[in-house]
Design a protein around this motif. Structure first.
Motif: not given
Length: 439
Positions: A61, A63, A66-67, A69, A84, A88
């Motif tokens: 991750r 962050e 991910e926090q 988007p 990863y 994304l």
């Protein structure tokens, strides 16, 4: 140590240094500032247009991505798409920036790219306040010199390996803020079992490697298979000068093959910029710091320095090659799969080395999801796909059907050589194209 205690703050306090519009650097590879990433992400509602830059991230991750988007506060940029980051990318959450890694330090030095805040993962400090850059030297020194704010994040899992003359060492005095806390275990990378085709290619390339060769191995399945075969072979006194040290080198070391005894530079030492592999490999580095010279991009990725090492062998994978020898190493059409990384750096180093050889190893064909066979050797690199390395840089190409040397050949001779190692199902159509195109 007492004189630096005022620099120790919480990640949340250090994150206040980030301002709207800033460029923030997270580094490259397995080293990652996870505490700072969480703290900066927590400021989502306060910040706008913060650009975060990293690359080849193998932890699960990021962050700030991910926090957010919706990308209202943060935009993530990558120098090299990792597994990863590829996920994304399908969500439209990563912006790829092409770069040959040996040139990256000068992008910062000459002001072609800006960095405001750098979040540098480091080991625990010693009694004199020195920390190791551990598994990710990258180009932190240059980036620190050009940043407004330098934040050290102490990772208790980082191996302490200071390198030659402090090549992998920084001091607490160089940081504006220092944060510490509990981290997840270091992210690891493993390899799939080799396919029969991988094994066939590896056998051919191993025959081309002399005793005393210094190896720059890419991180794909074929280079790893080659290393395992070398470990089981009668080759001796192999060396390491590579962008990323991995379990491939550990396998050769355990077999007594990796001695670095014949290297004219860093004799007796394995030279690398990043470390990425299993926990066993990280433990190997931590337990034997005197066996390694971790250096920055300026040192490790210098073709001129590689040229002073005899029998320098560069081995990398590719996606496609055409009949002229142009290589696509990193994309499927316009979709970015990885990056060029240091491939061109090490190909040039091998070209310049006395006895050196640069290999691009590729399966001659692939099967689609629908069961259709497609050739990886094409008349030309398709429109939209990347030409990662020009025809002038490709020396040797290996498939399961053989190894050919392209340097010094005319266009028609190159085409004939490439056709000879293509899958038999496609040779006739490739020959037809060559006959029309290369008179």
């Amino acid at each position: 140590m007492e004189q630096y205690m005022h620099k120790f703050v919480t990640p949340e306090k250090a994150a206040e240094a980030v301002q709207s519009g800033d460029w923030v650097d997270y580094g490259f590879g397995a080293g990652f500032p996870e505490l700072m990433d969480r703290a900066i992400a927590a400021r989502k509602e306060e910040l706008r247009d913060v650009k975060v830059r990293g690359g080849l991230v193998i932890r699960p991750r990021i962050e700030v991505v991910e926090q957010d988007p919706e990308q209202t506060a943060f935009h993530y940029y990558s120098w090299h798409i990792g597994d990863y980051e590829r996920k994304l990318q399908t969500r439209g959450l990563v912006r790829f920036v092409p770069v040959a890694l040996r040139l990256l330090p000068d992008l910062y030095r000459q002001g072609h790219v800006r960095t405001d805040v750098v979040c540098v993962p480091v080991s625990k400090p010693d009694a004199d306040g020195y920390c190791s850059l551990g598994i990710s030297n990258f180009s932190w020194r240059v980036m620190m010199e050009n940043a407004r704010t330098v934040i050290f994040e102490i990772n208790e899992h980082y191996p302490v390996v200071f390198g030659v003359e402090g090549s992998n060492r920084v001091h607490l005095s160089e940081a504006d803020y220092i944060v510490e806390g509990t981290h997840e275990p270091l992210p690891t990378r493993s390899y799939k079992d080799p396919s029969p085709t991988d094994i066939s290619i590896a056998k051919l390339v191993v025959e081309e490697i002399p005793d005393g060769a210094t190896l720059a191995l890419g991180v794909g399945g074929v280079p790893f298979t080659i290393a395992n075969m070398l470990a089981e072979s009668d080759k001796k006194d192999l060396g390491c000068h590579t962008g990323t040290i991995s379990d491939a080198y550990l396998a050769m070391f355990k077999a007594g093959k990796l001695t670095n005894a014949k290297k004219e530079i860093d004799t007796g030492l394995s030279t690398w910029n990043l470390a990425m592999g299993s926990q066993e490999m990280y433990d190997w580095i931590a337990a034997n710091p005197n066996l390694f010279h971790p250096g920055d991009l300026d040192y490790v990725h210098s073709p001129e320095r590689m040229s002073r090492i005899s029998n320098f062998i560069s081995i990398n994978g590719g996606v496609q090659l055409d009949l002229m020898g142009q290589e696509n190493a990193e994309s499927a059409g316009t979709r970015q799969l990885s990056g060029i990384g240091g491939q061109m750096d090490f190909l040039e180093g091998a070209y310049r080395s006395k006895g050196g050889k640069g290999f691009i190893c590729i399966n001659s064909s692939r099967m689609t999801k629908d069961g259709e066979r497609k050739s990886n050797i094409l008349p030309f690199i398709p429109g939209g796909s990347t030409v990662s390395a020009p025809r002038t840089m490709i020396q040797y190409v290996a498939t399961e059907y053989g190894v050919v040397k392209l340097s010094g050949l005319s266009l028609r001779e190159r085409a004939d050589a490439m056709i000879s190692i293509a899958h038999p199902d496609f040779r006739a159509e490739l020959e037809e194209y060559a006959a029309k195109s290369f008179k």
